[in-house]
Write a protein that holds these residues in place. Structure first.
Motif, PDB file in Angstrom:
ATOM      1  N   ASP A   1       0.886  -1.057   0.503  1.00 34.56           N
ATOM      2  CA  ASP A   1      -0.030  -0.078   0.405  1.00 34.56           C
ATOM      3  C   ASP A   1       1.362   1.432  -0.377  1.00 34.56           C
TER       4      ASP A   1
ATOM      5  N   TRP B   1       0.618   3.560  -2.955  1.00 34.75           N
ATOM      6  CA  TRP B   1       0.215   6.094  -2.358  1.00 34.75           C
ATOM      7  C   TRP B   1       1.779   6.789  -2.478  1.00 34.75           C
TER       8      TRP B   1
ATOM      9  N   LEU C   1      -8.090   3.043  -2.663  1.00 36.95           N
ATOM     10  CA  LEU C   1      -7.205   4.044  -2.701  1.00 36.95           C
ATOM     11  C   LEU C   1      -7.685   5.716  -3.812  1.00 36.95           C
TER      12      LEU C   1
ATOM     13  N   ALA D   1      -8.689   9.108  -1.123  1.00 36.52           N
ATOM     14  CA  ALA D   1      -7.666   9.825  -1.050  1.00 36.52           C
ATOM     15  C   ALA D   1      -8.022  11.194  -1.138  1.00 36.52           C
TER      16      ALA D   1
END
Ligand code: PLP
Length: 478
Positions: free
Chosen positions: A140, A144, A167, A171
């Motif tokens: 992750d 990211w 994500l 976000a």
């Protein structure tokens, strides 16, 4: 590059019988094809000795100018074909920092597969938008970070795509929508654990369309070095791009991965070796199931041109198809960008006779010549330095590492040296920058990893500095 040949035909003249003659001449070596700078460094009477004295142990020598020339040749092959695209350096092939600013300055990119690789590239001036993140299912943190920095993300699996969707949803403006490639499993390589099957690709396309993801295209990475299957895959993936565009996705790129060939030795030496070698050419009659193909053709940027010009039985070449469909070609060469861009130096610690040949022991471990670690052999001849010491008679010798393991051999082959190696000499392993250097290095026996020395031209000679490869995630010793 020109071939430095040695020891061909010695002792042949007085043996008229053909099989015998074949045997004798068969024991000739595999001298490396070398770029000029590497020979200049060895011709310098002081440089290698000074480095060996100062660094106290084995060291890798890196020459970014050669990398820059290789990179320029790849970029030039794209330009010459009139194809838009990008070259991403496959960073795993050599972790040194010195290649990264070369990519940044040239406007090229870097292919990374871990957080440390991504951070290292950023720290040396490569922008996130110039990186592609490949590799198996990613952490992750890596997803990211890649999104934050606007990297291109090569999606390897459906659940990874689902995590990217998550994500994007959470976000809330803190990261731009990541640019994606879908990595496909090549049909010519069905046993690979990487990439999406055809059905999975269909489903992934559906997800991209539904979630309005920024899909930029498709990627693959093939084993082997044949241009034809790469052209074939690229052809088919242009078709996938057109399909994706009909779904409203950008899909403007095809990424053909890495795997560009190199030639470490000449064709004639390679043919001679492969047709004639026998177990008794190697220490302890060692046998091998495979050797890396140390001579190939076409290589490097010429192989890229061959892929671009490939038309097989189609009406247009790959480059024509790319231009017509306004598709960009992305590639991720690792080894081929490093071709001729480095060598490795081991101090000789001793020499002993055994059953009619010699065993050289060096300061260093076979893990620093990665091919040895894969049950195979790095075959280009190591070079004894200096060349000019008082001569003893020529010898044949294998090369062992400094560890207590019998199998810690840098070279099993009984290589011809025109004098006896002795403590105080250096042994140069040519052309090691692509994968040999750092892939399998260890600190076994608490031995320090080889230092990395970056050479740049200065006046009529060279200047050196240490590379920063280890400073990103390791603190303490530099
Ligand atoms: C290893 C790798 C490369 C680089 O391969 P080379 O043989 O060094 O050119 C490029 N892309 C991917 C996805 C890789 O895994």
């Amino acid at each position: 590059m020109e071939l430095t040949s040695r020891s061909s035909g010695a002792g042949v003249a007085d043996r008229p019988a053909r099989p015998e003659r074949r045997r004798e001449s068969a024991v000739s070596g595999l001298p490396a094809l070398e770029p000029e700078w590497a020979r200049e460094v060895r011709a310098d009477p002081g440089l290698l000795a000074t480095l060996a004295h100062g660094l106290q142990g084995p060291f890798h020598v890196l020459f970014p100018d050669q990398f820059a020339a290789n990179l320029a040749a790849f970029r030039n092959a794209l330009t010459t074909a009139g194809v838009a695209g990008q070259v991403y350096y496959g960073k795993k092939a050599n972790k040194s920092g010195c290649w990264l600013p070369v990519c940044a300055v040239a406007g090229a990119g870097v292919d990374v597969a871990s957080v440390p690789e991504l951070v290292h590239a950023l720290s040396r001036g490569v922008r996130g938008e110039d990186m592609v993140v490949t590799g198996a299912a990613k952490s992750d943190e890596l997803l990211w970070l890649a999104a934050r920095h606007g990297c291109l993300l090569a999606i390897d699996a459906l659940d990874e795509l689902a995590r990217v969707v998550g994500l994007v949803r959470t976000a809330t403006g803190s990261a731009p929508a990541p640019r994606l490639l879908l990595r496909v499993l090549p049909e010519v390589n069905p046993a690979s654990r990487f990439g999406l099957t055809s059905q999975e690709t269909d489903r992934a396309l559906g997800v991209c369309a539904r979630e309005r993801l920024d899909l930029r295209g498709f990627s693959f990475h093939l084993n082997g070095y044949d241009p034809a299957p790469r052209a074939e895959m690229a052809y088919r993936l242009v078709g996938r791009c057109l399909e994706a565009r009909r779904l409203g996705l950008a899909a403007d790129s095809v990424d053909i991965g890495g795997g560009f060939a190199c030639a470490y030795v000449s064709e004639s030496d390679w043919t001679h070796f492969t047709e004639n070698y026998r177990a008794d050419w190697f220490h302890a009659d060692k046998t091998f199931t495979h050797f890396y193909p140390y001579h190939q053709s076409p290589i490097g940027a010429d192989m890229l041109s061959a892929i671009l010009h490939d038309r097989h039985d189609r009406s247009e070449s790959l480059s024509e198809l790319l231009i017509r469909t306004r598709t960009r070609l992305l590639l991720e060469p690792g080894r081929a960008l490093l071709d001729g861009a480095g060598f490795t130096v081991f101090p000789v610690q001793g020499y002993k006779e055994r059953d009619g040949y010699g065993i050289v022991t060096v300061d260093g471990l076979s893990g620093s010549v990665s091919e040895q670690w894969k049950g195979s052999e790095y075959l280009p001849d190591p070079i004894l330095w200096p060349a000019s010491r008082a001569r003893t008679s020529p010898v044949r010798a294998c090369v062992g590492g400094a560890s207590c393991m019998d199998y810690d051999m840098l070279t099993w082959r009984k290589v011809a040296f025109d004098r006896r190696p002795e403590a105080g000499d250096l042994l140069v392993y040519p052309n090691t920058a692509g994968y040999q250097m750092d892939k399998n290095e260890t600190e076994f026996h608490q031995l320090r990893l080889p230092r990395r020395v970056v050479l740049t031209r200065h006046d009529r000679g060279f200047r050196w500095r240490l590379d920063d490869a280890r400073q990103v995630h390791r603190t303490g010793e530099a």
